[in-house]
Structure formats: C-alpha cells, structure tokens
Design a protein around this motif. Structure first.
Motif, mmCIF file in Angstrom:
data_model
loop_
_atom_site.group_PDB
_atom_site.id
_atom_site.type_symbol
_atom_site.label_atom_id
_atom_site.label_comp_id
_atom_site.label_asym_id
_atom_site.label_seq_id
_atom_site.Cartn_x
_atom_site.Cartn_y
_atom_site.Cartn_z
ATOM 1 N N ARG B 49 -42.337 -49.214 -35.759
ATOM 2 C CA ARG B 49 -42.359 -47.777 -35.439
ATOM 3 C C ARG B 49 -42.151 -47.538 -33.946
ATOM 4 O O ARG B 49 -41.584 -46.518 -33.554
ATOM 5 N N MET B 52 -38.512 -47.771 -33.412
ATOM 6 C CA MET B 52 -37.768 -46.605 -33.911
ATOM 7 C C MET B 52 -38.142 -45.316 -33.175
ATOM 8 O O MET B 52 -37.667 -44.236 -33.510
ATOM 9 N N GLY B 53 -39.022 -45.431 -32.177
ATOM 10 C CA GLY B 53 -39.388 -44.248 -31.397
ATOM 11 C C GLY B 53 -40.368 -43.329 -32.101
ATOM 12 O O GLY B 53 -40.626 -42.223 -31.630
ATOM 13 N N VAL B 54 -40.916 -43.783 -33.242
ATOM 14 C CA VAL B 54 -41.910 -42.948 -33.936
ATOM 15 C C VAL B 54 -43.241 -43.023 -33.191
ATOM 16 O O VAL B 54 -43.975 -42.045 -33.097
ATOM 17 N N LEU B 55 -43.548 -44.211 -32.643
ATOM 18 C CA LEU B 55 -44.754 -44.379 -31.831
ATOM 19 C C LEU B 55 -44.342 -44.840 -30.432
ATOM 20 O O LEU B 55 -43.237 -45.371 -30.253
ATOM 21 N N SER B 56 -45.233 -44.628 -29.470
ATOM 22 C CA SER B 56 -44.972 -45.112 -28.111
ATOM 23 C C SER B 56 -46.049 -46.111 -27.729
ATOM 24 O O SER B 56 -47.233 -45.872 -27.995
ATOM 25 N N VAL B 74 -32.139 -40.947 -28.658
ATOM 26 C CA VAL B 74 -31.352 -40.573 -29.829
ATOM 27 C C VAL B 74 -30.094 -41.432 -29.919
ATOM 28 O O VAL B 74 -29.738 -41.950 -30.985
ATOM 29 N N LYS B 77 -30.943 -44.764 -31.168
ATOM 30 C CA LYS B 77 -31.285 -44.732 -32.599
ATOM 31 C C LYS B 77 -30.021 -44.706 -33.455
ATOM 32 O O LYS B 77 -30.020 -45.176 -34.597
ATOM 33 N N GLN B 78 -28.982 -44.119 -32.910
ATOM 34 C CA GLN B 78 -27.731 -44.054 -33.680
ATOM 35 C C GLN B 78 -27.118 -45.434 -33.875
ATOM 36 O O GLN B 78 -26.217 -45.611 -34.691
ATOM 37 N N TYR B 82 -32.473 -48.509 -40.117
ATOM 38 C CA TYR B 82 -33.903 -48.744 -40.345
ATOM 39 C C TYR B 82 -34.243 -48.560 -41.820
ATOM 40 O O TYR B 82 -33.838 -47.575 -42.447
ATOM 41 N N TYR B 88 -39.502 -42.013 -47.960
ATOM 42 C CA TYR B 88 -39.980 -40.629 -48.076
ATOM 43 C C TYR B 88 -38.806 -39.652 -48.047
ATOM 44 O O TYR B 88 -38.727 -38.805 -47.172
ATOM 45 N N PHE B 89 -37.885 -39.841 -48.996
ATOM 46 C CA PHE B 89 -36.736 -38.928 -49.053
ATOM 47 C C PHE B 89 -37.185 -37.588 -49.624
ATOM 48 O O PHE B 89 -38.180 -37.512 -50.340
ATOM 49 N N VAL B 102 -27.714 -37.530 -43.919
ATOM 50 C CA VAL B 102 -27.926 -38.534 -42.860
ATOM 51 C C VAL B 102 -26.653 -38.702 -42.019
ATOM 52 O O VAL B 102 -26.717 -38.912 -40.801
ATOM 53 N N PHE B 105 -26.064 -37.228 -38.525
ATOM 54 C CA PHE B 105 -26.763 -37.726 -37.332
ATOM 55 C C PHE B 105 -26.087 -38.961 -36.723
ATOM 56 O O PHE B 105 -26.497 -39.421 -35.668
ATOM 57 N N TYR B 106 -25.104 -39.543 -37.434
ATOM 58 C CA TYR B 106 -24.494 -40.798 -36.960
ATOM 59 C C TYR B 106 -22.991 -40.612 -36.738
ATOM 60 O O TYR B 106 -22.237 -40.434 -37.704
#
Lengths: 587, 283
Positions: B49, B52-56, B74, B77-78, B82, B88-89, B102, B105-106
């Motif tokens: 995480r 993936m930048g979800v947590l620091s 960002v 991340k591209q 992951y 959790y779709f 999706v 975003f890419y």
C-alpha cells in the motif's frame, strides 16, 4: 455517477412528489416561495443526507474507495470530484424545484425576476451549506447519524433553550419568511455565515479524507461495535433527558407591560391596560377584583409564585369572548377581551388559566376538567350572592342536564353548550359540592387536584384522582350530579326560547349545510372542517345571520367532515347560548 | 540509470503502538520476479500500500522505477500494475465496463491486450463483477493491471483465495510477462511452495523487518539442515537460524568436514520460511 444513479433517480422522484404536494398546499395558502423554502429545509436535508451517504460513507464502508485510490488519481482529486458531484446534484435539484415553483406560483401571483433570483440565491446558499455539512458527516462513517443528531439537538437548543427563533439562527435565517416572500435582498450576513460553514466543514472533510493517507475516514467507516452502539444510544437518551429537564426547569422571564395600570397584589403582578373606553379608574377597579381573586387563591392553595396577569381591552370582540396570548419566551397570563367584557367571566377565566398553568395543563384531563371550570368560577363568586345567582341562572339555561356522563365527557358537553353555559354548569356542580361536603373540604380537594408542585413523573403517576377525593369526602359523581341537577331545575333561567337545526342538503358538486332557527332574530353559525385528528372548536369561521334560514358558504365533498354550531346572544341572559352543535359528514 | 525497479530503505510505519513496518529495507532489480514472503500481519500488505501511494511511510525512503519519491505520484502509478488481495470493484460493472473505466487513467492502455487477456484468462466480458467468482475477479484484476503494459507489477497475495487451477493460470501468466516482456513483478505471498516455483528472488519479512533476501537458488544453496544426536554446532562461518537449520556461504558447506553421526540435508524454501518466520516465537 453510474454507481449511484438509481439512488439519485429515486431522490429526484421523491423530491418531485414532495414538491408537488408542497406546491398544492402553497397554492391554497399563498406565500410565493414558501413551498420552495419548505422543500429545501426538509427534502433538501434528506437528499443531502442520502447523497453524502452514497458518495462518502458507502464508498469507504464498501471499500470501493480503495479501488479508486489505487488508480492513477490523487486522493484529493477523488474527494474533490465527489464533493463537486454532490454539490452539483443538489444544486440541480434546488434549481429544478425553483423553476417549478416559479412556474406554478406565477399562475396566480406576480413575481418579478429579481424577486425570483433572490429566492434562488437564498435557497442555493442554504443548500450549499447543507451539503458541506452532509459531506463532512458522510466522512464520519458510522458516526454520521450522530453528527446529524448533534445538529438536531443544537437546533432544538437554539430554539427552545436559548430562545433564538430559527428564523434568526445562523444560516437557517436563509429559510425565513423573508426568503419565502423574496421581497428583500438576501442578507450579506447570512451569505457570510454560509461561507464560514462551507469553509469549516470543507476543512474538516479534507482533514478526514487526506490526513494519515485517509486512514481516519477508512477507520470511521467500519461498522459500530456493540459497545459503541450502546454508548451512542445511551448518549442520545441522556441528551434527550437533559434537554427536556433543562426546558422544564428553564426560568422564563416574567412578562412585562409597563403601560398597564398596576393593582396592589401581595402575591404577584396584576395589570390592566387603559384605553379610550377603559379609563384608569375602571382599569384599577377591574385589576383590584382580579388581584383579590389571585391573592386569595395563592394563599389558600399555598402557592409560592404566581405568574403576572395582564388584561388588554380590545375593540371588536364580543363581550363574552376572552382570548389568551401565546407567550413563547416569557411567563405570564395575558388576556384580551372587549372593553365591555363580562367581568364575572373574565375573573373566572383568569383563575382557570392560573390553575391550568400550575398543573401544566393536567387539570384539563376529562375526569377533572369540569371541576377546573367550576372551581374557577366558584372561587370568584363564592362570597357574592348576586354573582352566584347569575351563574346559577346561566346554568339553568343549559339544554344538557347535569349527570355523571355529561361531567365525565366534558369535552362533548362543552361543545354542545358553548363556553359560557358550560362553565356555568360546572359552577353549579362545584357549588353543590361545596354545599354538600363543606367549603373547607372543597378547597382541600382543589388543593389536591390543582396545586401540586411540578415534580416530574412520580407526581403524575401518583396524582390525586377526583373519584377517590369524592369518595373520601363521602360522596360520588352520581349523587353529586343528581343533587346539582335538582337544584338547577329549581332556578328559572328566564331565557328566550329558541331552537335551531343544522342539516346537509345534497346539491350539485357536493353537499351544502343549511341552518334553520326559530325564536331568535339575530344569530350566527360557527363552523370549521374537521381533520382526522382534529378535536374541534379552534379557529372556527363565523357566519352572521338574520331570519329563519341560512346556507353556509361552502360545499362539502364526500367524506369531508364539519363541525357546525348555531349560537345567539340572549339579551335576557347576557350570555351566548348555543342552540345546536353537530358534526356533519358529507356522504 | 539504476537497474533497480524498487528500493526501500529503513521504511517505518506505526499504527498507534503497533509497528507495521520497522525499518524495512529491500531492493528489487528490473526483470526480477521477487517473492515477498511473510506470515499474516508481517507487513506485506502495508508495504504494497505504501508502494501504491495508499499509505505513507513515517520514516525511510522509497525508490520506484528509478524515482525517489516521498509519495507515489500519479505519473508513477500509471507505470505500475497492481493486484490486491481482495477486489473491490463496483458491483454493477462488467469486465468490459471496468476496462473502459480504468482505461481513462492509463495513457498506455492497450485495449487489444485487455481483450486478449480476458480470453486467455477465461473471463466473461459482459458479466457483472458481483456475479464473478473470487478467482475470476482476481484474474480480472490481473488483466486490468497488465493491459497498460506496466514495467512494474505489484501483486499483493493475489492467489491466496484461488483454486489450484486458477492459481496455476495466474502464476503462469505472471511468469510469462516477466520472461517475455521483462516486466518486474513484486509478488507477496505466504504460500511458500508457490513462490518457490516461480520466484527468481526471495525476501522474507517478519514483524516489519526483512530477515533475509537473495536469489532463490543462492538462498537455498546457503542453507542446510544439520541433523545429529546430540546436537552438533558446525563452528565459525555457520549461523543457526532455528533448531537444526543453519546458513553459511555455499563454499563453506562444500569445504566443511562432518563427524560421524551428523547428516547434512538440503532444505526447501518452506523449511527456511518456517525457520525464519518462527525465529522469535518460542521453540
């Protein structure tokens, strides 16, 4: 949007139905943008709650937020996009409601574009403030309803404890009557309050969503534990209890009317307003009579405190009609009546209101209401034979006999007889009680029934009951009413003999109500529609008539119910006599 | 330019009093399939995480694809695919709709590749995600992760809920991406046998710290089981991991002489994992 589309569609449909109903009501009552203001206040709040629930609480709770967060997009942008979607949705909803209201109300009223834009500005600003609060509450996850409850309690506190009218409360002032009428520009202060609220809530929302990598919002979205649920329920119940207690124990300031002529009362303040018709001398005399009643009652019932009593003479009222002002923020009894008001009735009414307030309206219960009405009169007339004779004469004019049933169904009896004759009948009952068990015992019963201090639930549960008190005094309703009825029949009322009949007549488009009267040259019909829970006699309309027949200016459709009453002022009695009172239903 | 796809140094993250990561350091070279092994709660998902930048992280440095970052941007991340442990779709979205969602975003999204992956992985394109089995959802997540042709794949215990066939298909696809396209895969798991079969490098994490890191063959060559009664201690140059599992340089094992009654046996990655992961537990 697709994720929440069907919920948003359901919100739109519900709002449309709600707005339609509000517009129908506003169409009947007028009020320009009152439907829009009500719509924004109630349905806007519900819509904001649902929207925030979907966009924030549900996404964190269902972890679809995590799916968004691992995509190449910043968390701040996700948050800002959701906030903007919610604001745009609610803004669109309010704009649609505004357009609908404008189109609907312009059918019957002239509304300028600038007035309409004022209403749009006020309601949009309120909606923005509401949305910023809702979004913040949504980020609180499982505590979002607690946030709404806090807001509700705060509003109740403002209105009921701090005595700040909601129309003057911050932000809520945008939904005041001024906004509904859209006659004046929106107050810059209200817009500033909205800006402050939006900034504050936006800051908290951002902190919850971004600080600690959004861990706070994610943690708050988890379901409540059993312990948390118990804590929240307990906190809510304690809050309700405390607010109720605070309201009960709140000391309201005494009502003050400096221009009134004061009378010398040892237990409280009694004042009568002087007017062109009621000079200072007459005002003082009336005040002294009332003050004497108040003082003696306070002494006898051992009352520590008596609210101030003010009497305001007013032109245009019938001599037998007395109205009480509704004082929201102060303590006191303020009555208004015609300058030539029947003093005996006025004095009795003061006693009645005093005892009603002392018992927090518990004296109006059916098993003791007749005793309250009767004691109020008896107290003012007990030492005045002329006055007593007059009340007995009025009681003798009653077309309903005194019986256990008529006393214990006092609401029906009062509806049939009208205030003057019904009160006289109650006097006959209490006067007979005093004659039967003695004045001392009658006063003791009144003390037990009407002077009990306000001491909460236990006092209500264990309060004295008239049946038991009568039994202790060696009598009962049956024998007491029989004795009073026998005495009543011995009195010659000397009234005009008049009769009335009310009937429905089927006609085109519905039924009409026709009144037929014999024996009275001038009479009136009081009437009003009955709702499913309406008890009746408040806010009746009046039709004055001469001759033998009159048709009410209304048409009843099938199932509609109406209370109609025929009264006339009997010059021989000096008291309005109700000739007929019926509840009609069109079939 | 560095050939490191990932470099973590002294990474620390505490949740209250609990240290999820306690000075984690590791490095993954480009083109490696790195098996990131650890018990439940060892810190694997927290590491993923952070990547993936979800947590620091509160302390330490992170370097991803040659960029030293405080927080994963960002644009970075591209370039990362992951797949998480649970998917959790949005439940109403079909595989095809998820692809379209999706894709936005890419910039490197390859629609043809996505369609191919749906076919290869046997994912029904028009079925809503809520109607897919857990295994198929995971394969769909892999297809979504691979379609932008990212140079780095982060796989957070993706196969833990899959049946053997689905697991085989998943692993085979990841292996082929590493071999054919030179993709780097950072694959966390507690299923040691599975990792042993595909990983070129292995790192073992326990209580938020890396215990050991090496290429799989070297790691297995440096560890042996020394069985004897009574217990025998080989001497300098040998380190006991736990009980009878020892490590030393591969040449030290070749040159050492062993007294009678002592048998030296090769260990599996499974034995080694148990030895390291249980080190702090009571014997």
């Amino acid at each position: 949007m697709r994720e929440h589309g069907w919920v948003f569609a359901a919100v739109v449909v519900c709002c449309a139905a709600g707005l339609f109903a509000l517009l129908q009501k506003a169409g009947d009552q007028g009020g320009r943008f009152s439907a829009l203001v009500r719509f924004v206040g109630f349905l806007g709040s519900v819509s904001a709650m649902v929207t925030a629930n979907r966009l924030f609480a549900r996404e964190y709770g269902g972890k679809t937020q995590l799916f968004l967060e691992v995509l190449p997009i910043t968390r701040a942008r996700v948050l800002a996009t959701k906030w903007a979607i919610g604001a745009a949705f609610l803004g669109g909803l309010v704009t649609l409601a505004w357009v609908s209201t404008l189109v609907f109300m312009r059918r019957t009223e002239v509304i300028t574009t600038s007035d309409a834009l004022r209403a749009l500005l006020a309601t949009s600003a309120f909606t923005l403030a509401l949305w910023s609060w809702s979004a913040m509450a949504g980020m609180l996850g499982r505590y979002r309803y607690v946030a709404w409850l806090v807001l509700l309690f705060f509003t109740i506190y403002l209105e009921q404890l701090a005595s700040v009218p909601l129309r003057d409360a911050p932000v809520l002032r945008l939904l005041s009557e001024a906004s509904a009428m859209a006659r004046a520009p929106v107050s810059p202060r209200a817009l500033l309050e909205v800006a402050v609220l939006v900034a504050g809530c936006g800051f908290v929302t951002a902190v919850l969503g971004l600080r600690g990598s959004g861990s706070m919002a994610a943690a708050l979205a988890a379901r409540m534990t059993a312990r948390e649920r118990a804590f929240v329920v307990a906190a809510v119940m304690v809050s309700i209890f405390v607010s109720v207690r605070l309201k009960e124990e709140r000391e309201l300031p005494a009502f003050e009317l400096e221009e009134a002529t004061r009378s010398t009362s040892t237990r409280g303040v009694v004042g009568v307003m002087t007017t062109v018709d009621v000079g200072e001398e007459a005002a003082r005399a009336l005040g002294e009579a009332v003050a004497g009643d108040v003082d003696s009652l306070a002494t006898t019932l051992q009352l520590e405190k008596v609210p101030p009593v003010f009497i305001l003479p007013q032109h245009g009222l019938m001599p037998t009609v007395i109205q009480r002002a509704d004082l929201a923020d102060s303590d006191g009894i303020v009555l208004r009546g015609a300058p030539d008001v029947e003093v005996a009735v006025l004095r009795a009414r003061v006693m009645h209101e005093l005892l009603k307030d002392l018992t927090e309206s518990r004296a109006l219960k059916e098993d003791r209401h007749a005793l309250l009405d009767g004691f109020s009169v008896w107290w003012t007339a007990r030492q005045d034979p002329v006055l007593r004779a007059r009340w007995w004469r009025w009681a003798a004019a009653s077309r309903v006999p005194l019986s256990e049933a008529s006393v214990l169904r006092w609401f029906e009896t009062s509806e049939q007889l009208g205030e003057c004759i019904a009160t006289a009948l109650a006097f006959a009952l209490v006067d007979t009680l005093a004659q039967t068990v003695g004045e001392e015992r009658t006063v003791a019963m009144a003390r037990a029934l009407f002077s009990r201090p306000r001491s909460g639930l236990a006092a209500v549960l264990f309060e004295a009951r008239p049946v038991a008190l009568l039994r202790e005094a060696g009598t009962d309703w049956g024998s007491l009413t029989a004795k009073a009825e026998a005495r009543r029949r011995e009195v010659e009322p000397g009234q005009t003999l008049a009769t009335a009949k009310l009937a429905l007549r089927a006609g085109e488009g519905g039924s009409q109500v026709v009144a037929q009267v014999t024996g009275a040259s001038r009479w009136r019909v009081l009437y009003g529609n009955l709702g499913p829970w309406a008890r009746g006699q408040d806010n009746l309309r009046r039709l004055d008539a001469r001759g033998e027949q009159a048709t009410l200016p209304l048409t009843l459709s099938r199932g509609e119910r109406l209370l109609a009453v025929v009264e006339h002022d009997d010059p021989a009695l000096g008291c309005p006599v109700r000739l007929e009172a019926v509840r009609l239903e069109a079939r | 330019m560095s050939d490191l796809a990932l470099q973590l140094s002294g990474l620390t993250l505490r949740f209250g009093r609990v240290a999820a990561l306690d000075g984690l350091s590791l490095s993954v070279r480009q083109g490696q399939l790195y098996g990131f092994l650890g018990r439940n709660g060892a810190g694997k998902t927290t590491t993923m995480r952070i990547l993936m930048g979800v947590l620091s992280a509160q302390e330490g440095t992170v370097e991803v694809l040659g960029e030293r970052v405080k927080k994963v941007s960002v644009s970075l991340k591209q370039r990362i695919g992951y797949v998480s442990q649970d998917q959790y779709f949005y439940p109403w979205m079909t595989a095809r709709q998820l692809g379209r969602f999706v894709q936005a975003f890419y910039p490197t999204w390859d629609e043809a590749e996505f369609t191919r992956l749906l076919t290869v992985l046997d994912i029904p394109p028009e079925r809503r995600s809520v109607e897919l089995s857990g295994g198929t959802r995971t394969k769909l997540a892999l297809a979504l992760a691979l379609a932008p042709r990212p140079p780095l794949l982060l796989l957070d215990e993706p196969t833990s809920g899959l049946d053997p066939v689905a697991r085989y298909e998943f692993n085979a696809l990841v292996s082929s991406m590493v071999k054919e396209r030179g993709t780097t895969a950072f694959f966390s798991s507690h299923l040691v046998d599975e990792v042993e079969g595909i990983a070129t490098h292995v790192g073992l994490i326990d209580h938020g710290r890396l215990q050991v890191e090496a290429d799989t063959a070297t790691l297995l060559a440096s560890a042996r089981k020394v069985v004897s009664a009574p217990p025998f201690e080989p001497g300098p140059g040998f380190t006991r991991v736990r009980d009878d599992v020892w490590t030393a340089a591969p040449e030290a094992w070749a040159q050492a002489g062993w007294p009678e009654g002592v048998t030296v046996e090769p260990v599996s990655l499974h034995d080694l994992f148990l030895a390291y992961a249980r080190t702090r537990s009571p014997a």
